[in-house]
Scaffold this active site. Sequence first.
Site, mmCIF file in Angstrom:
data_model
loop_
_atom_site.group_PDB
_atom_site.id
_atom_site.type_symbol
_atom_site.label_atom_id
_atom_site.label_comp_id
_atom_site.label_asym_id
_atom_site.label_seq_id
_atom_site.Cartn_x
_atom_site.Cartn_y
_atom_site.Cartn_z
ATOM 1 N N PRO A 1 -14.653 35.784 3.383
ATOM 2 C CA PRO A 1 -13.357 35.879 2.743
ATOM 3 C C PRO A 1 -12.201 35.535 3.659
ATOM 4 O O PRO A 1 -12.119 36.008 4.785
ATOM 5 C CB PRO A 1 -13.266 37.325 2.298
ATOM 6 N N GLU A 2 -11.308 34.749 3.126
ATOM 7 C CA GLU A 2 -10.026 34.510 3.761
ATOM 8 C C GLU A 2 -9.013 35.380 3.013
ATOM 9 O O GLU A 2 -9.388 36.195 2.180
ATOM 10 C CB GLU A 2 -9.670 33.019 3.681
ATOM 11 N N LYS B 1 -7.402 39.301 7.268
ATOM 12 C CA LYS B 1 -8.662 39.304 6.514
ATOM 13 C C LYS B 1 -9.349 40.653 6.580
ATOM 14 O O LYS B 1 -10.561 40.749 6.361
ATOM 15 C CB LYS B 1 -9.586 38.213 7.064
ATOM 16 N N ARG C 1 -15.892 23.774 13.899
ATOM 17 C CA ARG C 1 -15.893 24.051 12.462
ATOM 18 C C ARG C 1 -15.765 22.744 11.688
ATOM 19 O O ARG C 1 -15.055 21.828 12.117
ATOM 20 C CB ARG C 1 -14.706 24.960 12.077
#
Length: 269
Positions: A2-3, A58, A259
Amino acid sequence: MPELPEVETIRRDLAQEILKAHIISVEVLDVRVVRQPVQTFRQRIIGRRFEDVLRRGKALIFPLDSDEFLVIQPMMTGQMVFGFSPPRKDTRVIFRLSGNRALFYNDQRTFGRVLVVKGLAEIGYFNILGPEPLEADFNVTYMRGMFKGRKRPVKNTLMDHTFVAGIGNIYACEILYRSRVSPKRAARRLTGGQIAAVHKNTVEVLKEAIAHRGSSMRNYRDGHGQEGGFKNRIQVYAREGQPCPSCGAPIKRIVQAGRSTFYCSHCQK
DNA sequence: AGGTCGACCTGGCAGC
DNA sequence: TGCTGCCAGGTCGACC
């Protein structure tokens, strides 16, 4: 995992369910996610009552009636699901509540962190975190300052939570796509117009994602175990090879700071 | 000092 | 049906 939009969705879901609920018991099924001695954790949480549900970056923050805080950082695959369901293979902690209800902390990869603290300053994350992107202090002037002199790519800068909280890999890609700015561009090389666009789209994308209850690419579920609808509105993330919604050129995937980044090299300059 | 890179983990999926 | 390798919404300490 989750962001900001996903954690905010969970926060809102749980706030409807657990305020003033008492924690009857706690089952720690996997000690790795509890980032303090389990005995201490249990002692400080059992019998307490949830006074509120907050979010910072977050992380989920649950103020307790003991004036302590239960803090949960779901990291990549953590979920906080309210309900009556039986535990799953990846259920790591069960909070049993009054009324035969329960909160399940599920976490496939166990990177998440669950602990009770007296003050949030005990957790390093809260001390280094930049401003909330949906608060007033995150304005264009702030963003100009955060990009100024930065050699690193704008994508990495956007994801650096010491500059701004809550933006992860999905939303960094989507924000830059909407802004028509290349993720590879050095932050200090953005024009005034580009900075304004990135700021505007940061706010818009995050608000829109909250309105659609977050993005379920893989593991994410809301506070009731349901998927988020923003996945259907994602334009570049995890869409390598698919046509750009704007120009039709294939979406590219590159790796930045370890990433994956997805973007359209034709539209984003 | 700014910035990048493993380490932390489990599991799904593609390719053979 | 395996097996192998790659990939995954984050964070942080080590290292250049």
